[in-house]
Motif scaffolding. Sequence first.
Motif, PDB file in Angstrom:
ATOM      1  N   MET A 178       0.851  -1.185   0.000  1.00 35.14           N
ATOM      2  CA  MET A 178       0.000   0.000   0.000  1.00 35.14           C
ATOM      3  C   MET A 178       0.888   1.236   0.000  1.00 35.14           C
ATOM      4  O   MET A 178       1.683   1.441   0.925  1.00 35.14           O
ATOM      5  CB  MET A 178      -0.907  -0.004   1.233  1.00 35.14           C
ATOM      6  N   ASN A 179       0.770   2.032  -1.047  1.00 38.35           N
ATOM      7  CA  ASN A 179       1.574   3.248  -1.191  1.00 38.35           C
ATOM      8  C   ASN A 179       0.692   4.480  -1.138  1.00 38.35           C
ATOM      9  O   ASN A 179      -0.528   4.406  -1.305  1.00 38.35           O
ATOM     10  CB  ASN A 179       2.318   3.209  -2.526  1.00 38.35           C
ATOM     11  N   ARG A 180       1.322   5.614  -0.909  1.00 38.70           N
ATOM     12  CA  ARG A 180       0.614   6.909  -0.860  1.00 38.70           C
ATOM     13  C   ARG A 180      -0.612   6.804   0.038  1.00 38.70           C
ATOM     14  O   ARG A 180      -1.724   7.170  -0.350  1.00 38.70           O
ATOM     15  CB  ARG A 180       0.238   7.364  -2.270  1.00 38.70           C
ATOM     16  N   LEU A 181      -0.380   6.304   1.208  1.00 36.91           N
ATOM     17  CA  LEU A 181      -1.488   6.082   2.127  1.00 36.91           C
ATOM     18  C   LEU A 181      -2.141   7.384   2.558  1.00 36.91           C
ATOM     19  O   LEU A 181      -1.480   8.427   2.680  1.00 36.91           O
ATOM     20  CB  LEU A 181      -1.013   5.296   3.350  1.00 36.91           C
ATOM     21  N   LYS A 182      -3.448   7.305   2.780  1.00 41.98           N
ATOM     22  CA  LYS A 182      -4.249   8.459   3.167  1.00 41.98           C
ATOM     23  C   LYS A 182      -4.889   8.171   4.525  1.00 41.98           C
ATOM     24  O   LYS A 182      -5.106   7.010   4.885  1.00 41.98           O
ATOM     25  CB  LYS A 182      -5.365   8.681   2.146  1.00 41.98           C
ATOM     26  N   PRO A 183      -5.242   9.194   5.266  1.00 39.29           N
ATOM     27  CA  PRO A 183      -5.929   8.960   6.546  1.00 39.29           C
ATOM     28  C   PRO A 183      -7.183   8.107   6.397  1.00 39.29           C
ATOM     29  O   PRO A 183      -7.501   7.312   7.293  1.00 39.29           O
ATOM     30  CB  PRO A 183      -6.265  10.376   7.022  1.00 39.29           C
ATOM     31  N   GLU A 184      -7.862   8.223   5.274  1.00 38.85           N
ATOM     32  CA  GLU A 184      -9.081   7.419   5.075  1.00 38.85           C
ATOM     33  C   GLU A 184      -8.786   5.941   4.821  1.00 38.85           C
ATOM     34  O   GLU A 184      -9.702   5.130   4.744  1.00 38.85           O
ATOM     35  CB  GLU A 184      -9.933   7.980   3.928  1.00 38.85           C
ATOM     36  N   ASP A 185      -7.518   5.584   4.687  1.00 37.45           N
ATOM     37  CA  ASP A 185      -7.143   4.171   4.599  1.00 37.45           C
ATOM     38  C   ASP A 185      -7.082   3.521   5.977  1.00 37.45           C
ATOM     39  O   ASP A 185      -6.899   2.300   6.075  1.00 37.45           O
ATOM     40  CB  ASP A 185      -5.778   4.011   3.911  1.00 37.45           C
ATOM     41  N   THR A 186      -7.205   4.319   7.018  1.00 39.55           N
ATOM     42  CA  THR A 186      -7.167   3.781   8.374  1.00 39.55           C
ATOM     43  C   THR A 186      -8.297   2.781   8.573  1.00 39.55           C
ATOM     44  O   THR A 186      -9.473   3.096   8.339  1.00 39.55           O
ATOM     45  CB  THR A 186      -7.295   4.921   9.405  1.00 39.55           C
ATOM     46  N   ALA A 187      -7.928   1.571   8.971  1.00 39.73           N
ATOM     47  CA  ALA A 187      -8.906   0.500   9.110  1.00 39.73           C
ATOM     48  C   ALA A 187      -8.201  -0.739   9.644  1.00 39.73           C
ATOM     49  O   ALA A 187      -6.973  -0.805   9.679  1.00 39.73           O
ATOM     50  CB  ALA A 187      -9.540   0.172   7.757  1.00 39.73           C
ATOM     51  N   VAL A 188      -9.008  -1.705  10.044  1.00 39.96           N
ATOM     52  CA  VAL A 188      -8.483  -3.036  10.298  1.00 39.96           C
ATOM     53  C   VAL A 188      -8.538  -3.784   8.971  1.00 39.96           C
ATOM     54  O   VAL A 188      -9.590  -3.824   8.321  1.00 39.96           O
ATOM     55  CB  VAL A 188      -9.287  -3.777  11.368  1.00 39.96           C
ATOM     56  N   TYR A 189      -7.413  -4.342   8.577  1.00 38.27           N
ATOM     57  CA  TYR A 189      -7.317  -5.053   7.308  1.00 38.27           C
ATOM     58  C   TYR A 189      -7.316  -6.558   7.586  1.00 38.27           C
ATOM     59  O   TYR A 189      -6.586  -7.046   8.458  1.00 38.27           O
ATOM     60  CB  TYR A 189      -6.037  -4.658   6.557  1.00 38.27           C
ATOM     61  N   TYR A 190      -8.144  -7.264   6.823  1.00 35.96           N
ATOM     62  CA  TYR A 190      -8.292  -8.710   6.970  1.00 35.96           C
ATOM     63  C   TYR A 190      -7.956  -9.388   5.652  1.00 35.96           C
ATOM     64  O   TYR A 190      -8.236  -8.850   4.585  1.00 35.96           O
ATOM     65  CB  TYR A 190      -9.740  -9.071   7.303  1.00 35.96           C
ATOM     66  N   CYS A 191      -7.411 -10.593   5.748  1.00 37.95           N
ATOM     67  CA  CYS A 191      -7.312 -11.400   4.541  1.00 37.95           C
ATOM     68  C   CYS A 191      -8.311 -12.549   4.646  1.00 37.95           C
ATOM     69  O   CYS A 191      -8.716 -12.942   5.748  1.00 37.95           O
ATOM     70  CB  CYS A 191      -5.896 -11.911   4.301  1.00 37.95           C
ATOM     71  N   ALA A 192      -8.714 -13.033   3.505  1.00 35.43           N
ATOM     72  CA  ALA A 192      -9.733 -14.076   3.451  1.00 35.43           C
ATOM     73  C   ALA A 192      -9.493 -14.952   2.236  1.00 35.43           C
ATOM     74  O   ALA A 192      -8.843 -14.530   1.267  1.00 35.43           O
ATOM     75  CB  ALA A 192     -11.126 -13.452   3.371  1.00 35.43           C
ATOM     76  N   ALA A 193     -10.020 -16.166   2.282  1.00 36.69           N
ATOM     77  CA  ALA A 193      -9.856 -17.122   1.192  1.00 36.69           C
ATOM     78  C   ALA A 193     -11.218 -17.572   0.692  1.00 36.69           C
ATOM     79  O   ALA A 193     -12.101 -17.899   1.500  1.00 36.69           O
ATOM     80  CB  ALA A 193      -9.049 -18.333   1.661  1.00 36.69           C
ATOM     81  N   ALA A 194     -11.383 -17.557  -0.616  1.00 36.06           N
ATOM     82  CA  ALA A 194     -12.641 -17.979  -1.230  1.00 36.06           C
ATOM     83  C   ALA A 194     -12.350 -18.975  -2.339  1.00 36.06           C
ATOM     84  O   ALA A 194     -11.538 -18.705  -3.230  1.00 36.06           O
ATOM     85  CB  ALA A 194     -13.391 -16.778  -1.788  1.00 36.06           C
ATOM     86  N   ARG A 195     -13.019 -20.097  -2.293  1.00 35.40           N
ATOM     87  CA  ARG A 195     -12.813 -21.099  -3.335  1.00 35.40           C
ATOM     88  C   ARG A 195     -13.665 -20.748  -4.549  1.00 35.40           C
ATOM     89  O   ARG A 195     -14.749 -20.188  -4.434  1.00 35.40           O
ATOM     90  CB  ARG A 195     -13.208 -22.483  -2.805  1.00 35.40           C
ATOM     91  N   TYR A 196     -13.170 -21.060  -5.693  1.00 32.28           N
ATOM     92  CA  TYR A 196     -13.909 -20.893  -6.947  1.00 32.28           C
ATOM     93  C   TYR A 196     -14.276 -19.441  -7.224  1.00 32.28           C
ATOM     94  O   TYR A 196     -15.370 -19.148  -7.712  1.00 32.28           O
ATOM     95  CB  TYR A 196     -15.187 -21.736  -6.963  1.00 32.28           C
ATOM     96  N   TYR A 197     -13.385 -18.542  -6.892  1.00 29.31           N
ATOM     97  CA  TYR A 197     -13.597 -17.135  -7.224  1.00 29.31           C
ATOM     98  C   TYR A 197     -12.448 -16.670  -8.085  1.00 29.31           C
ATOM     99  O   TYR A 197     -11.288 -16.958  -7.804  1.00 29.31           O
ATOM    100  CB  TYR A 197     -13.693 -16.274  -5.954  1.00 29.31           C
ATOM    101  N   TYR A 198     -12.793 -15.970  -9.150  1.00 24.16           N
ATOM    102  CA  TYR A 198     -11.779 -15.487 -10.093  1.00 24.16           C
ATOM    103  C   TYR A 198     -11.664 -13.976  -9.955  1.00 24.16           C
ATOM    104  O   TYR A 198     -12.644 -13.248 -10.122  1.00 24.16           O
ATOM    105  CB  TYR A 198     -12.178 -15.870 -11.514  1.00 24.16           C
ATOM    106  N   CYS A 199     -10.456 -13.533  -9.683  1.00 24.22           N
ATOM    107  CA  CYS A 199     -10.184 -12.106  -9.495  1.00 24.22           C
ATOM    108  C   CYS A 199      -9.715 -11.522 -10.821  1.00 24.22           C
ATOM    109  O   CYS A 199      -8.756 -12.024 -11.407  1.00 24.22           O
ATOM    110  CB  CYS A 199      -9.089 -11.899  -8.454  1.00 24.22           C
TER     111      CYS A 199
END
Length: 133
Positions: free
Chosen positions: A87-108
């Motif tokens: 994450m670059n050029r971070l802004k105050p509105e980026d403040t948050a709890v960040y989570y990772c998650a796994a989903a089967r059969y999903y195409y990004c």
Amino acid sequence: EVQLQASGGGLVQAGGSLRLSCAASGFAFDDYAIGWFRQAPGKEREGVSCISRNDDTTPYSTYYLDSEKGRFTISIDNAKNTVYLQMNRLKPEDTAVYYCAAARYYYCSGYGPSMKGFRPDYWGQGTLVTVSS
């Protein structure tokens, strides 16, 4: 035991950078899309980016929220079963709890306004990102 271990959060000044890591274990990593979500105080959780297997020519495909286009980069170290969110050029509105998650059969793929179709099978614990102005 399925584990998604998010780390790398912290306090950073506006304009700075952080790299989040999501270390996965206990499931067939290659069969899942891995996504990053965030939840700011008083707001709903939103998907930010995800990465999934593609084909032999381009092994991975990625998706980014429109608003983060050009600022965030998702990547994967398959040998370590770890997904990163730079994450670059971070802004105050980026403040948050960040989570990772796994989903089967999903195409990004590509960019868009949301990751509503990403339905996690597994969630990791969050890592707090605080961006000061």
